[in-house]
Scaffold this motif. Structure first.
Motif, PDB file in Angstrom:
ATOM      1  N   ASN A  91      26.146 -33.025  33.344  1.00  0.00           N
ATOM      2  CA  ASN A  91      26.536 -34.285  34.000  1.00  0.00           C
ATOM      3  C   ASN A  91      25.600 -35.432  33.661  1.00  0.00           C
ATOM      4  O   ASN A  91      25.974 -36.588  33.780  1.00  0.00           O
ATOM      5  CB  ASN A  91      26.589 -34.106  35.516  1.00  0.00           C
ATOM      6  CG  ASN A  91      27.754 -33.233  35.926  1.00  0.00           C
ATOM      7  OD1 ASN A  91      28.644 -32.971  35.124  1.00  0.00           O
ATOM      8  ND2 ASN A  91      27.750 -32.783  37.157  1.00  0.00           N
ATOM      9  N   GLU A  92      24.352 -35.097  33.291  1.00  0.00           N
ATOM     10  CA  GLU A  92      23.399 -36.167  32.951  1.00  0.00           C
ATOM     11  C   GLU A  92      23.610 -36.650  31.520  1.00  0.00           C
ATOM     12  O   GLU A  92      22.974 -37.598  31.080  1.00  0.00           O
ATOM     13  CB  GLU A  92      21.961 -35.646  33.077  1.00  0.00           C
ATOM     14  CG  GLU A  92      21.588 -35.255  34.493  1.00  0.00           C
ATOM     15  CD  GLU A  92      20.452 -34.245  34.539  1.00  0.00           C
ATOM     16  OE1 GLU A  92      19.784 -34.031  33.495  1.00  0.00           O
ATOM     17  OE2 GLU A  92      20.248 -33.664  35.617  1.00  0.00           O
ATOM     18  N   GLN A  93      24.474 -35.974  30.761  1.00  0.00           N
ATOM     19  CA  GLN A  93      24.540 -36.216  29.318  1.00  0.00           C
ATOM     20  C   GLN A  93      25.787 -36.967  28.869  1.00  0.00           C
ATOM     21  O   GLN A  93      26.012 -37.110  27.681  1.00  0.00           O
ATOM     22  CB  GLN A  93      24.470 -34.882  28.560  1.00  0.00           C
ATOM     23  CG  GLN A  93      23.281 -34.044  28.929  1.00  0.00           C
ATOM     24  CD  GLN A  93      22.070 -34.377  28.094  1.00  0.00           C
ATOM     25  OE1 GLN A  93      22.134 -35.220  27.215  1.00  0.00           O
ATOM     26  NE2 GLN A  93      20.965 -33.712  28.355  1.00  0.00           N
ATOM     27  N   GLN A  94      26.625 -37.370  29.832  1.00  0.00           N
ATOM     28  CA  GLN A  94      27.795 -38.199  29.484  1.00  0.00           C
ATOM     29  C   GLN A  94      28.641 -37.590  28.374  1.00  0.00           C
ATOM     30  O   GLN A  94      29.005 -38.283  27.433  1.00  0.00           O
ATOM     31  CB  GLN A  94      27.356 -39.607  29.026  1.00  0.00           C
ATOM     32  CG  GLN A  94      26.295 -40.266  29.851  1.00  0.00           C
ATOM     33  CD  GLN A  94      26.799 -40.642  31.235  1.00  0.00           C
ATOM     34  OE1 GLN A  94      27.980 -40.944  31.413  1.00  0.00           O
ATOM     35  NE2 GLN A  94      25.950 -40.600  32.226  1.00  0.00           N
ATOM     36  N   VAL A  95      28.950 -36.310  28.457  1.00  0.00           N
ATOM     37  CA  VAL A  95      29.841 -35.738  27.445  1.00  0.00           C
ATOM     38  C   VAL A  95      31.292 -35.913  27.886  1.00  0.00           C
ATOM     39  O   VAL A  95      31.583 -36.105  29.074  1.00  0.00           O
ATOM     40  CB  VAL A  95      29.546 -34.233  27.201  1.00  0.00           C
ATOM     41  CG1 VAL A  95      28.237 -34.067  26.464  1.00  0.00           C
ATOM     42  CG2 VAL A  95      29.555 -33.452  28.504  1.00  0.00           C
ATOM     43  N   ASP A  96      32.227 -35.883  26.927  1.00  0.00           N
ATOM     44  CA  ASP A  96      33.648 -36.041  27.239  1.00  0.00           C
ATOM     45  C   ASP A  96      34.337 -34.694  27.433  1.00  0.00           C
ATOM     46  O   ASP A  96      35.359 -34.597  28.102  1.00  0.00           O
ATOM     47  CB  ASP A  96      34.364 -36.790  26.092  1.00  0.00           C
ATOM     48  CG  ASP A  96      33.779 -38.173  25.882  1.00  0.00           C
ATOM     49  OD1 ASP A  96      33.674 -38.908  26.881  1.00  0.00           O
ATOM     50  OD2 ASP A  96      33.400 -38.509  24.738  1.00  0.00           O
ATOM     51  N   VAL A  97      33.797 -33.677  26.795  1.00  0.00           N
ATOM     52  CA  VAL A  97      34.413 -32.351  26.863  1.00  0.00           C
ATOM     53  C   VAL A  97      33.309 -31.320  26.613  1.00  0.00           C
ATOM     54  O   VAL A  97      32.340 -31.600  25.901  1.00  0.00           O
ATOM     55  CB  VAL A  97      35.568 -32.227  25.833  1.00  0.00           C
ATOM     56  CG1 VAL A  97      35.080 -32.438  24.415  1.00  0.00           C
ATOM     57  CG2 VAL A  97      36.274 -30.886  25.935  1.00  0.00           C
ATOM     58  N   ILE A  98      33.446 -30.146  27.264  1.00  0.00           N
ATOM     59  CA  ILE A  98      32.446 -29.083  27.082  1.00  0.00           C
ATOM     60  C   ILE A  98      33.164 -27.801  26.659  1.00  0.00           C
ATOM     61  O   ILE A  98      34.185 -27.434  27.257  1.00  0.00           O
ATOM     62  CB  ILE A  98      31.692 -28.799  28.406  1.00  0.00           C
ATOM     63  CG1 ILE A  98      31.063 -30.074  28.972  1.00  0.00           C
ATOM     64  CG2 ILE A  98      30.614 -27.719  28.202  1.00  0.00           C
ATOM     65  CD1 ILE A  98      30.622 -29.949  30.431  1.00  0.00           C
ATOM     66  N   PHE A  99      32.635 -27.144  25.635  1.00  0.00           N
ATOM     67  CA  PHE A  99      33.133 -25.816  25.251  1.00  0.00           C
ATOM     68  C   PHE A  99      32.052 -24.788  25.567  1.00  0.00           C
ATOM     69  O   PHE A  99      30.872 -25.012  25.276  1.00  0.00           O
ATOM     70  CB  PHE A  99      33.448 -25.770  23.751  1.00  0.00           C
ATOM     71  CG  PHE A  99      34.585 -26.676  23.355  1.00  0.00           C
ATOM     72  CD1 PHE A  99      35.882 -26.405  23.783  1.00  0.00           C
ATOM     73  CD2 PHE A  99      34.357 -27.798  22.564  1.00  0.00           C
ATOM     74  CE1 PHE A  99      36.933 -27.245  23.421  1.00  0.00           C
ATOM     75  CE2 PHE A  99      35.401 -28.639  22.200  1.00  0.00           C
ATOM     76  CZ  PHE A  99      36.695 -28.361  22.630  1.00  0.00           C
ATOM     77  N   SER A 100      32.469 -23.667  26.157  1.00  0.00           N
ATOM     78  CA  SER A 100      31.493 -22.626  26.494  1.00  0.00           C
ATOM     79  C   SER A 100      31.831 -21.311  25.826  1.00  0.00           C
ATOM     80  O   SER A 100      33.009 -20.930  25.754  1.00  0.00           O
ATOM     81  CB  SER A 100      31.473 -22.416  28.024  1.00  0.00           C
ATOM     82  OG  SER A 100      30.650 -21.322  28.352  1.00  0.00           O
ATOM     83  N   GLU A 101      30.794 -20.634  25.361  1.00  0.00           N
ATOM     84  CA  GLU A 101      30.967 -19.248  24.937  1.00  0.00           C
ATOM     85  C   GLU A 101      31.336 -18.420  26.169  1.00  0.00           C
ATOM     86  O   GLU A 101      31.115 -18.851  27.295  1.00  0.00           O
ATOM     87  CB  GLU A 101      29.653 -18.712  24.343  1.00  0.00           C
ATOM     88  CG  GLU A 101      29.271 -19.345  23.020  1.00  0.00           C
ATOM     89  CD  GLU A 101      27.962 -18.771  22.448  1.00  0.00           C
ATOM     90  OE1 GLU A 101      27.368 -17.873  23.080  1.00  0.00           O
ATOM     91  OE2 GLU A 101      27.553 -19.246  21.377  1.00  0.00           O
ATOM     92  N   MET A 102      31.886 -17.230  25.936  1.00  0.00           N
ATOM     93  CA  MET A 102      32.205 -16.328  27.051  1.00  0.00           C
ATOM     94  C   MET A 102      31.233 -15.154  27.052  1.00  0.00           C
ATOM     95  O   MET A 102      30.507 -14.948  26.079  1.00  0.00           O
ATOM     96  CB  MET A 102      33.657 -15.856  26.947  1.00  0.00           C
ATOM     97  CG  MET A 102      34.619 -17.016  27.202  1.00  0.00           C
ATOM     98  SD  MET A 102      36.363 -16.623  27.041  1.00  0.00           S
ATOM     99  CE  MET A 102      36.645 -15.531  28.420  1.00  0.00           C
TER     100      MET A 102
END
Ligand code: TXA
Ligand code: MG
Length: 347
Positions: A311-322
């Motif tokens: 949230n501090e990094q102003q990203v538009d989308v996040i992808f996560s490994e599983m």
């Protein structure tokens, strides 16, 4: 309201006479609410027998009234006051896992705890936290303490006093800062009121560990089936969500790299949630590592902090490994699925 911060070293002796603990306990006895560290996450503590104190917990968090609170105790004898019956398997679990990250649901004696704390149910969830600061605070105030995770409703649970202040500063009387918590995901919730114990929420104690001591344990089918109604009221809510949409990526790391490249080509700021082993493999605006995949305990410990840091990094989308659905990986995946609103991209 001015929120006090009491810094307490969890390794010092005689915590029960520590002036900060005594001060925080005094607030609890006055039916104010204070955040405290546990071995899982920080909890927002209040007198479980007092409606006013419990109402303050719900108000500070913005928590829906139908979601019952876990009651925290320091001694097993405290159960006699508000638990109607301790089944044999529950007694075995208490001896083996308390203090520790296991919440047990019992049938309740009516009329002792605030009905607001138990959301009007006839059962009650209880645990004994394995944290010297929490235990000292519980002993010093002598009360059964209702404590949900000390975050604003919907946010990731707090694993540091700083996280608590980010969400609740000005809304609570104080926070006992005992440093970062250890386990990082919340307690396992197990219902022992039926013939077969049922896991309602996966957490710090794994299914494998439970089955090793009491045999067959079921899992609430609602954890895998979105259409079913979960038995733990809190499990139906969206939770842990970062501000940007989060997608879990099922497939190879090459596949995840391609997704990242596509989104960057569209001009988006992309975040990746990975682990130390693979951090170098991604080219994205923000790559955050969440422990080491080879040791899932380290992933659990870091997870909520990483979700907050996006949230501090102003990203538009996040992808996560599983992660594998085994051991504490089960709890990690449950929290990630909630954070992602169950959005999974399959290769
Ligand atoms: O590790 C933890 O358990 C942390 C620390 C602070 O102790 N606490 C925590 O509390 O995670 P909370 O309120 O965030 O989550 C409690 C969960 C909710 O999903 C709630 O619905 C469920 O436990 N629960 C509580 N009492 C219940 C009951 N009688 N029957 C079914 N579910 C219950
Ligand atoms: Mg919570």
């Amino acid at each position: 309201m001015n929120t006090k911060v009491w810094k307490v070293d969890k390794y010092v002796d005689n915590l029960e006479s520590n002036p900060h603990i005594v001060d925080a306990a005094h607030f609890l006895k006055e039916n104010e609410v204070v955040a405290m560290p546990t071995e899982t996450v920080y909890g927002l503590a209040g007198n479980a027998e007092n409606d006013e104190a419990v109402a303050k917990i719900f108000a500070a968090k913005g928590r829906p009234a139908d979601n019952p609170l876990i009651i925290h105790i320091a001694e097993q004898e405290q159960l006699n006051r508000f638990v109607a019956e301790v089944p044999e398997k529950a007694a075995i679990l208490m001896d083996k896992f308390w203090p520790g990250p296991l919440t047990i649901i019992f049938k309740m004696k009516e009329g002792v705890l605030s009905e607001k704390a138990t959301a009007g149910l006839t059962t009650v969830g209880v645990r004994m936290p394995d944290h010297p600061v929490a235990l000292a605070l519980l002993r010093t105030c002598g009360l059964p303490i209702a404590a949900p995770s000390a975050n604003s409703s919907g946010k990731p649970s707090p694993t540091t006093a700083g996280h608590v202040l980010d969400d609740l500063e000005g809304k609570i009387a104080g926070v006992v800062d005992g440093g970062p918590t250890g386990v990082g995901v919340e307690s396992t919730v197990i219902d022992c009121t039926e013939t077969f114990p049922v896991i309602l929420r996966p957490g710090g104690v794994t299914k494998e560990q439970l089955e090793a001591v009491i045999g067959e344990v079921h899992i609430d089918p609602a954890l895998k089936n979105e259409a079913a109604k979960p038995k733990a009221p809190g499990m139906k809510y969206r939770h842990y969500a970062p501000n940007a949409p989060l997608y879990l990526v099922s497939g190879t790391r090459e596949f995840l790299q391609r997704l990242v490249a596509e989104k960057r080509a569209e001009g988006l700021r992309v975040g990746v949630l990975t682990t130390e082993e693979h951090a170098d493999e991604y080219e994205a605006e923000v790559v955050l590592t969440c422990g080491r995949r080879a040791e899932l305990e380290t992933v659990a410990a870091a997870l909520y902090d990483v979700l907050r840091r996006f949230n501090e990094q102003q990203v538009d989308v996040i992808f996560s490994e599983m992660f594998p659905y085994e051991g504490v990986g089960y709890a990690i995946m449950n929290r990630l699925e909630k954070a992602a609103g169950n959005k999974v991209i399959k290769e």
